[in-house]
Design a protein around this motif. Structure first.
Motif: not given
Length: 321
Positions: A35, A37, A79, A83, A90
């Protein structure tokens, strides 16, 4: 340059690199799980405001820390939903969080405190003070070793030591535990993890939550330790510098420590040595202030091709039926 000046620069290096290190480790957990960020900056800013605000209201720095972590976790949840659950982009989700945090912090700060987007200056109980380690005063008179221990190793806020302790802890979790193995695997081959009967969604949400906790600590440190207040955009791009440090460190915790210390050293040098006279010309203070950001661009331009991110990074996982 004498020993006292060197120790002052190194002391500032540790203090300035602490939020970078925490944010870098936060991004490491999230991106290792696949993921990406970009919202580290926004989470730190959100945490910095709420930690300073709660500390100002209650006079308790620990409650401010809890509030900062909670605020950062709230953005991490958004988030994660965007995502992971809804399989959104993302990068766009992270950028949106940065804009959200930038606007909301100033709006709420102005509404609550009426000081132009700034919180009141925190008193002693509302901020984390310096900790004197055992025997620091006793050893201070010993040549070389004494000043290093008393002035460089001792005398930092507790969150500095928490950040440094997070480095070996992160290494142990990622490389010596079953959870760490699964976390790294879900960033490389989530389909294989799913086939083994492990929930990809749960692992990624856990990584995003850990990221939120570390960003919350980083933001709280900025507003309750490094500075005794919150001010508009006080993160000053640290979240993006942490992302650059993460790429340079190739998603490894010990390399992340060294890279963040390098960025912190540049910031410390910029603060300590301004308008440097080189004889033929003088280096203006603006150039010194820009050094960390220049290094960020250089690192991204020179190392982004060599640092290989997790293979499944940035890709939402769709479970096969």
């Amino acid at each position: 340059m004498d020993l006292a000046t060197i120790l002052q620069v190194l002391d500032s290096t540790i203090r300035l690199s602490t939020p970078l290190l925490l944010a870098c480790l936060a991004g490491l957990f999230s991106e290792r799980a696949g993921v990406f960020d970009i919202g580290l900056e926004g989470k730190m800013l959100f945490a910095a405001f709420f930690s300073a605000a709660v500390a100002a209201f209650t006079g308790n720095a620990w409650l401010g820390l809890v509030a900062g972590i909670g605020a950062s976790l709230a953005l991490s949840a958004i988030h994660g939903l965007a995502s992971i659950t809804f399989r959104g982009n993302q990068l766009i989700s992270g950028v949106a969080l940065n804009f959200l945090a930038s606007g909301l912090t100033v709006l709420i700060a102005q509404t609550w405190f009426k000081q132009g987007g700034k919180t009141p200056t925190l008193e002693d109980g509302a901020r984390f003070g310096e900790i004197t380690l055992p025997f620091a005063e006793t050893l201070s008179g010993v040549p070389v070793i004494g000043p290093i221990y008393a002035e460089l190793i001792s005398g930092h806020a507790i969150l500095v030591y928490v950040a440094l302790a997070c480095v070996p802890l992160t290494w142990w979790v990622l490389y010596r535990t079953r959870f760490g193995l699964r976390l790294r695997a879900v960033g490389e081959a989530p389909d294989a993890v799913d086939t083994a009967g492990v929930s990809v969604v749960r692992l990624r949400f856990t990584a995003v939550a850990i990221c939120g906790i570390l960003c919350g600590i980083a933001g709280a440190y900025l507003a309750t330790s490094l500075q005794p207040f919150f001010s508009k955009e006080m993160t000053a791009g640290r979240g993006f510098i942490a992302l650059a440090a993460l790429i340079f460190a190739k998603w490894r915790p010990w390399y992340a420590l060294m890279t963040c210390l390098l960025f912190g050293l540049l910031q410390a040098v910029a603060l300590r040595f301004q308008n440097i006279d080189l004889g033929a010309f003088t280096v203006p203070v603006q150039v010194m202030d820009a050094l960390p950001y220049i290094l960020t661009v250089v690192i991204l331009a020179g190392f982004v091709g060599k640092a290989i991110p997790p293979r499944a990074g940035g890709e939402p996982y769709v479970k096969e039926r």
